[in-house]
Design a protein around this motif. Sequence first.
Motif, short mmCIF file in Angstrom:
data_model
loop_
_atom_site.label_atom_id
_atom_site.label_comp_id
_atom_site.label_asym_id
_atom_site.label_seq_id
_atom_site.Cartn_x
_atom_site.Cartn_y
_atom_site.Cartn_z
N VAL A 219 0.85 -1.19 0.00
CA VAL A 219 0.00 0.00 0.00
C VAL A 219 0.88 1.24 0.00
N VAL A 220 0.61 2.16 -0.90
CA VAL A 220 1.40 3.40 -0.99
C VAL A 220 0.45 4.60 -0.89
N PRO A 221 0.91 5.71 -0.30
CA PRO A 221 0.05 6.88 -0.14
C PRO A 221 -0.01 7.75 -1.39
N ASP A 222 0.91 7.53 -2.33
CA ASP A 222 0.99 8.35 -3.54
C ASP A 222 1.69 7.53 -4.61
N ILE A 223 1.82 8.08 -5.80
CA ILE A 223 2.51 7.38 -6.87
C ILE A 223 3.94 7.07 -6.43
N VAL A 241 8.68 -0.86 -1.02
CA VAL A 241 8.54 0.48 -0.47
C VAL A 241 9.55 0.64 0.66
N ASN A 242 10.50 1.55 0.50
CA ASN A 242 11.59 1.75 1.46
C ASN A 242 12.31 0.44 1.75
N SER A 243 12.44 -0.40 0.73
CA SER A 243 13.02 -1.72 0.96
C SER A 243 13.37 -2.41 -0.36
N VAL A 244 14.14 -3.47 -0.22
CA VAL A 244 14.38 -4.44 -1.29
C VAL A 244 13.99 -5.80 -0.71
N VAL A 245 13.23 -6.59 -1.50
CA VAL A 245 12.67 -7.84 -0.97
C VAL A 245 13.01 -8.99 -1.90
N ALA A 246 13.45 -10.11 -1.32
CA ALA A 246 13.74 -11.31 -2.09
C ALA A 246 12.66 -12.36 -1.84
N HIS A 247 12.25 -13.02 -2.94
CA HIS A 247 11.23 -14.05 -2.87
C HIS A 247 11.78 -15.36 -3.41
N ASP A 600 5.34 -4.90 -12.01
CA ASP A 600 4.97 -3.50 -12.18
C ASP A 600 6.17 -2.62 -11.86
N MET A 601 6.15 -1.40 -12.39
CA MET A 601 7.21 -0.45 -12.14
C MET A 601 6.74 0.78 -11.39
N MET A 602 5.44 0.96 -11.34
CA MET A 602 4.87 2.15 -10.71
C MET A 602 3.61 1.76 -9.95
N LEU A 603 3.54 2.14 -8.70
CA LEU A 603 2.37 1.86 -7.88
C LEU A 603 1.61 3.14 -7.61
N SER A 604 0.29 3.03 -7.51
CA SER A 604 -0.56 4.17 -7.20
C SER A 604 -1.38 3.90 -5.95
N LYS A 605 -1.86 4.96 -5.36
CA LYS A 605 -2.75 4.83 -4.20
C LYS A 605 -4.00 4.06 -4.61
N PRO A 606 -4.42 3.07 -3.83
CA PRO A 606 -5.59 2.28 -4.20
C PRO A 606 -6.83 3.15 -4.37
N SER A 611 -13.18 -2.35 -8.13
CA SER A 611 -13.93 -3.59 -7.97
C SER A 611 -12.97 -4.77 -7.92
N PRO A 612 -13.45 -5.94 -7.49
CA PRO A 612 -12.56 -7.11 -7.44
C PRO A 612 -11.95 -7.46 -8.79
N THR A 613 -12.65 -7.16 -9.87
CA THR A 613 -12.12 -7.47 -11.20
C THR A 613 -10.97 -6.54 -11.59
N ASP A 614 -10.82 -5.42 -10.85
CA ASP A 614 -9.73 -4.48 -11.12
C ASP A 614 -8.49 -4.79 -10.27
N LYS A 615 -8.46 -5.96 -9.68
CA LYS A 615 -7.38 -6.35 -8.80
C LYS A 615 -6.04 -6.25 -9.52
N GLU A 616 -5.06 -5.59 -8.88
CA GLU A 616 -3.74 -5.45 -9.46
C GLU A 616 -2.71 -6.14 -8.57
N TYR A 617 -1.61 -6.57 -9.20
CA TYR A 617 -0.56 -7.27 -8.47
C TYR A 617 0.78 -6.59 -8.73
N LEU A 618 1.69 -6.75 -7.78
CA LEU A 618 3.03 -6.22 -7.95
C LEU A 618 3.79 -7.03 -8.98
N ALA A 619 3.61 -8.35 -8.95
CA ALA A 619 4.34 -9.22 -9.88
C ALA A 619 3.58 -10.53 -10.02
N VAL A 620 3.85 -11.24 -11.12
CA VAL A 620 3.30 -12.56 -11.34
C VAL A 620 4.40 -13.43 -11.95
#
Length: 625
Positions: A219-223, A241-247, A600-606, A611-620
């Motif tokens: 969750v981000v407060p702005d772009i 966000v303020n981090s680097v994460v390994a999966h 994704d390369m850019m996140l926006s405030k939700p 709607s549920p059909t507009d669900k977005e993901y960081l990566a797949v």
Amino acid sequence: MTQPPPPPPNQPPDPQGGFGAPTPPPAQQPEPGYGYPQPQQPQQPDQGYGYPQQAPDQGYGYPQQPYGQPQQQPDQGYGYPAQPPTQPQQPYGAAGYQQPAQPPYGYPPQPQQPYGGYQQPATAAVPAVAGGGRKLSAQLQIVIAAVVAVVLIVGVGIWYANSGDGGGKDDEAKGTAGTSQGATGDGGSGDTKGIGGGGKEKAPANTKAKKAFQLEPPVVPDITDVSGSWLTDTAYVKTGVNSVVAHDRDKGTVLWTLPLTGQVCGSSRHLTEDNKLAILFEAKKRVAPRYYQQCTEVGLVDLNTGKLLWSTSVTGGTGGDEKVRFGEVTVSGKTVAAGGGDGGAAFDIANGNPRWKPQANDQNCFDLGYGGGAGLVAVRKCGPYEAQYVMIQNLDPMTGAPVSQFKMPTGVKYASIVSTKPLVVAADVGESAGDGSGISDFFSLDEKTGKLKVKITADAEQYGARCRSTKVESCTQALVGNGRLYVPTEDHEGSTGEFGDETNELIAFDLATGKTAPEKADAGDKYTLVPLRMDGGNIIAYKEPPYDKGGQIVSVDGGTMKETLLLENPSNSTIRSLEKAFSPDYSEILYGDGRLFMSDMMLSKPRASASPTDKEYLAVSFSNR
């Protein structure tokens, strides 16, 4: 290095998106990134470019000692290093300098050779009488007719192989697309022996992929820019966000999280052989109402352990005690180099100690950024704002001393490094591209002497490569290997002529002559080839699918241009919708060892009304493992 007066402090980020764009002087208007319309201006004639520049004998402006970045928007997505086959495989995923006298460039102009324009093959009649007046036998006439037919077929085939849009466009509209200047010669040999192959990615027994996992967006407060993703043998690493994460690259579970003082605002598209990554980040977290901090911190991250090995910042130039602001960062050998509107600096990769930093000079010169990987090349801007020019300097990574340099032609405001060895530069000369791609021409340079080998004019209506105009190491869909430059054509109508039947090709330019190779790779009807990275002498490419199919990953032989299918995504509607949410133009795409990652390369405030059909993901992720 000599730096110009600093821009006003606390400037907002690049309005076109992407982190860390250099901040211009107050009178300067921001340069739009690719994908945005740009006004066309009359092209100015090239004056005195291309002559070799002698590096000075003295140090590079650092007091009493030798003086001494990179992105995509994303790179590949976040850049995929284009390395010639002789270079080691990259992990997935440049003081006041007195300019020497500038003699006129000594090479005579070369005849232009149109690319892609239709040329009617010559027809030849079968002679009924030999030169000596004797009538040819019926059998001999048949043999001659067969030979002529073969010649015509080959002639048409060569024309089609050199056709960037499949024909159908007016010749004059294309202008000098694909023409070359600056080198003599009769083109490539046409012999692909020894070209291509040697890649690590092999066709698996099962190419059918399934969805492996998907990552929820923070969750981000702005772009918020979250550009940056990398692959290791065990992990998929993504900027957070303020981090680097390994999966975990198979399950998507979190392996480690590296918290930072602020948001990542730049990262290298190159890793060291032991998976060390250079990043830029902000010293403080973003707060309302502007959600912006200056990009001043440089650090080195171990992607195997998730540790920040060191971090630092520098002052210098005309900024006094203020921290230098950076726009991008790269890695070459034992050096981390960062550049931007305040100038460039470099650091020892082992401990972060400065190798050089911005220095004031009366030439108003500064390093806008660097290209890394096999070499270290600076894009250097000099002169007063109203009369700036751009220099390409191949540097010694340890000292910053120029090995060679090349002055870009008049009308070039910015330049991008496509490859450092061999040295290939992209630029929009006189803003003539007109499509926001940042590319009107590619320049193949001799990195040892600074001489121009060949200039390849790339008609923006015909070719699909892209560079962020204000970024030095941000080009996508342009790869270098095998002594060739590989670029896709723009989409054009396929063979069926049906609605939505668009396709393209992947073609190659010889970096010694500028001529196109006769071989090309066809995406196939309704598919679009998107080159991602080199794999030895091969090209790893994503095939963007039609509406009713899943995307593919293919390996293209860099010599024959034959394709080998490595992975194909499911074609059911749910998976198709998930894949289509990650457009190659605005997403990062990585492939390695049977696994495809799209992020994704850019996140926006939700949005509250989503709607549920507009669900977005960081990566797949998709996998055939």
